[in-house]
Design a protein around this motif. Structure first.
Motif, PDB file in Angstrom:
ATOM      1  N   ARG A 101       0.747  -1.121  -0.017  1.00  0.00           N
ATOM      2  CA  ARG A 101       0.013  -0.002   0.021  1.00  0.00           C
ATOM      3  C   ARG A 101       0.647   1.172  -0.122  1.00  0.00           C
ATOM      4  O   ARG A 101       1.854   1.466   1.172  1.00  0.00           O
ATOM      5  CB  ARG A 101      -0.936   0.112   1.234  1.00  0.00           C
ATOM      6  CG  ARG A 101      -1.670   1.137   1.405  1.00  0.00           C
ATOM      7  CD  ARG A 101      -2.774   1.103   0.380  1.00  0.00           C
ATOM      8  NE  ARG A 101      -3.803   0.224   0.679  1.00  0.00           N
ATOM      9  CZ  ARG A 101      -4.692  -0.286  -0.310  1.00  0.00           C
ATOM     10  NH1 ARG A 101      -4.646   0.080  -1.416  1.00  0.00           N
ATOM     11  NH2 ARG A 101      -5.591  -1.210   0.092  1.00  0.00           N
ATOM     12  N   ASP A 102       0.913   2.102  -1.238  1.00  0.00           N
ATOM     13  CA  ASP A 102       1.621   3.193  -0.871  1.00  0.00           C
ATOM     14  C   ASP A 102       0.708   4.507  -0.552  1.00  0.00           C
ATOM     15  O   ASP A 102      -0.331   4.834  -1.034  1.00  0.00           O
ATOM     16  CB  ASP A 102       2.026   3.533  -2.576  1.00  0.00           C
ATOM     17  CG  ASP A 102       3.070   4.636  -2.507  1.00  0.00           C
ATOM     18  OD1 ASP A 102       3.070   5.701  -2.157  1.00  0.00           O
ATOM     19  OD2 ASP A 102       4.299   4.096  -2.896  1.00  0.00           O
ATOM     20  N   ALA A 103       1.152   5.095   0.206  1.00  0.00           N
ATOM     21  CA  ALA A 103       0.477   6.420   0.960  1.00  0.00           C
ATOM     22  C   ALA A 103       0.524   7.745   0.122  1.00  0.00           C
ATOM     23  O   ALA A 103      -0.126   8.731   0.181  1.00  0.00           O
ATOM     24  CB  ALA A 103       0.856   6.711   2.149  1.00  0.00           C
ATOM     25  N   GLY A 104       1.476   7.746  -0.864  1.00  0.00           N
ATOM     26  CA  GLY A 104       1.869   8.768  -1.552  1.00  0.00           C
ATOM     27  C   GLY A 104       2.505  10.042  -0.976  1.00  0.00           C
ATOM     28  O   GLY A 104       2.471  10.987  -1.238  1.00  0.00           O
ATOM     29  N   HIS A 105       3.009   9.658   0.335  1.00  0.00           N
ATOM     30  CA  HIS A 105       3.672  10.964   1.095  1.00  0.00           C
ATOM     31  C   HIS A 105       4.511  10.128   2.168  1.00  0.00           C
ATOM     32  O   HIS A 105       4.683   9.041   2.546  1.00  0.00           O
ATOM     33  CB  HIS A 105       2.621  11.724   1.730  1.00  0.00           C
ATOM     34  CG  HIS A 105       2.887  12.959   2.392  1.00  0.00           C
ATOM     35  ND1 HIS A 105       3.407  13.846   1.347  1.00  0.00           N
ATOM     36  CD2 HIS A 105       2.896  13.499   3.686  1.00  0.00           C
ATOM     37  CE1 HIS A 105       3.710  14.960   2.291  1.00  0.00           C
ATOM     38  NE2 HIS A 105       3.518  14.696   3.444  1.00  0.00           N
ATOM     39  N   LEU A 106       5.463  11.103   2.888  1.00  0.00           N
ATOM     40  CA  LEU A 106       6.131  10.771   3.659  1.00  0.00           C
ATOM     41  C   LEU A 106       5.453  10.718   5.086  1.00  0.00           C
ATOM     42  O   LEU A 106       5.088  11.822   5.458  1.00  0.00           O
ATOM     43  CB  LEU A 106       7.453  11.494   3.857  1.00  0.00           C
ATOM     44  CG  LEU A 106       8.432  11.841   2.623  1.00  0.00           C
ATOM     45  CD1 LEU A 106       8.959  13.024   2.636  1.00  0.00           C
ATOM     46  CD2 LEU A 106       9.146  10.638   2.422  1.00  0.00           C
ATOM     47  N   LEU A 107       5.528   9.563   5.612  1.00  0.00           N
ATOM     48  CA  LEU A 107       4.894   9.433   6.928  1.00  0.00           C
ATOM     49  C   LEU A 107       5.563   9.075   8.191  1.00  0.00           C
ATOM     50  O   LEU A 107       6.768   8.371   7.885  1.00  0.00           O
ATOM     51  CB  LEU A 107       4.051   8.172   6.617  1.00  0.00           C
ATOM     52  CG  LEU A 107       2.988   8.453   5.508  1.00  0.00           C
ATOM     53  CD1 LEU A 107       1.686   7.137   5.355  1.00  0.00           C
ATOM     54  CD2 LEU A 107       1.845   9.594   5.713  1.00  0.00           C
TER      55      LEU A 107
END
Length: 409
Positions: A101-107
């Protein structure tokens, strides 16, 4: 002779000629994923011909993730550094994907002892694959893990001590933490190993509903410049740079922001130029291998959060549901903004419908593999498959209701 920080700016394709022509730029940073090592853009080659250092900045290694860093991504980062003759590279202490799952941001990473061991091992794997020093950046976050055992600075400091990595200090991110979590940014400065700084990020943001968003699209605020001056009062960082990732102002305004940064770090107008220097660094002795169970547990935690942030599930237990919602909306808006860059005709055709339609798409699938262009292509394919978009690629048209297409001249 007194040393002064070199001053630079983030190179972006949209402002490549502007960056090339800005006076007083002594180094640039480039997003590594946006560069082909075998065919660097002409503007970057021109800067290198002028002996201006170029630092590749990674955004997709997911060093804070449960999975080991991808050999292909590491190879790309190393090849960027080699092709550009870079003195170092940088990446983030963050995760961007979990269980596919790619969140599309730095978490943010849960700041626990168990996850600390995973991050340290990931950083060591990266160092082994890179031919130059690695600098690590802390991120700006709007939410925190309920399991956190360490402060942000304690977590970061231990990673640096156990790996020998350098520090990419982001004063805008420190300010974000101060606003979003009620922390003291000056106390944070005093708790970090400032002698490990490789360079410093400065960026703008905005306050919405009591939450500070590190947008990189707004002017640098005075509190961030004040914090930069506090840093300069304690140490002389090797280099400091302006980050800008959208809504690019005219060259004159960028030059003014760079002048404000120079002033904050004590650079006198018309003074001598400065060079980027890399602090002393070294590797630390190897540690025992992290047990697979530790990576599996971290991966499951991160997967639950990633699912919530792309709108597939409710927030995990004990998380601040409001902050998860704020983060979800911010991530979706960031992804949607890429439509203007990669499919401007579609963005124009959708108009005010772009935001709601992208939210609908985002809830249907996760972002593919950190690639903004692929994300936009998947969004366009989704619009056509669901009947929201008609027309040719060059002249797309919004379908507002089944069989109804508004006319366009």
């Amino acid at each position: 002779m007194e040393t002064v920080p070199a001053v630079g700016i983030g190179w972006r394709p949209e402002i490549d000629l502007t960056v090339e022509r800005l006076p007083g730029v002594e180094f640039v940073e480039v997003i590594a994923e946006a560069v082909r090592p075998s065919s660097a853009p002409d503007s970057l080659r021109a800067l290198r011909a002028r002996k201006i250092p170029v630092i590749p900045h990674g955004v997709s290694l997911s060093l804070g993730g449960a999975e080991r860093p991808s050999p292909d991504r590491l190879r790309h980062l190393a090849e960027c550094a080699d092709a550009l003759g870079s003195p170092l590279v940088s990446e983030h202490i963050a995760f961007v994907r979990a269980h596919g799952r790619d969140a599309g941001h730095l978490l943010p990473v849960p700041r626990t002892r168990a996850s600390l061991d995973v991050v340290v091992e990931n950083v060591r794997i990266a160092q082994d694959a890179l031919g130059v020093p690695l600098a690590l950046e802390h991120i700006a976050a709007v939410l925190a893990w309920p399991e956190d055992e360490l402060t942000e600075t304690a977590f970061l400091t231990e990673i640096l001590e156990r790996t020998g990595a350098l520090l990419l200090l982001d004063v805008a991110n420190l300010y974000s933490s101060a606003v979003n979590f009620g922390l003291d940014p000056v106390a944070a400065l005093d708790s970090l190993p400032l002698d490990r700084i490789a360079y410093v990020h400065v960026a703008g943001g905005t306050l919405r509903d009591g939450v500070w968003h590190d947008t990189h699209t707004h002017p640098v605020s005075q509190p961030v410049l004040t914090l930069l001056a506090e840093l300069a009062a304690r140490t002389t960082p090797p280099a400091v740079m302006l980050e800008r990732d959208g809504h690019y102002p005219p060259a004159a305004l960028l030059a003014e922001e760079l002048a404000s940064i120079r002033s904050a770090v004590g650079r006198e107008p018309g003074g001598p130029s400065a060079e980027v220097t890399v602090p002393e660094h070294g590797r630390v002795r190897p540690e025992s291998v992290v047990p697979p169970a530790a990576r599996q547990d971290l991966g499951e935690q991160q997967h639950r959060l990633a699912d919530a942030l792309v709108g597939l599930t409710e927030p995990p237990p004990r998380f601040d549901a409001n902050r998860v919602g704020v983060a979800r909306d911010a991530l979706t808006a960031k992804r949607a903004s890429a439509v203007f860059r990669h499919a401007p005709a579609v963005a124009e055709a959708l108009g005010d419908h772009l935001g709601p339609l992208f939210v609908e798409y985002a809830r249907a699938q996760s972002k593919p593999d950190s690639d903004a262009a692929a994300d936009v292509a998947a969004f366009v394919a989704y619009l056509r498959a669901t009947g929201h978009l008609a027309g040719s690629r060059r002249r797309p048209r919004l379908v507002t209701t089944a069989g109804s297409v508004p006319g366009r001249g």
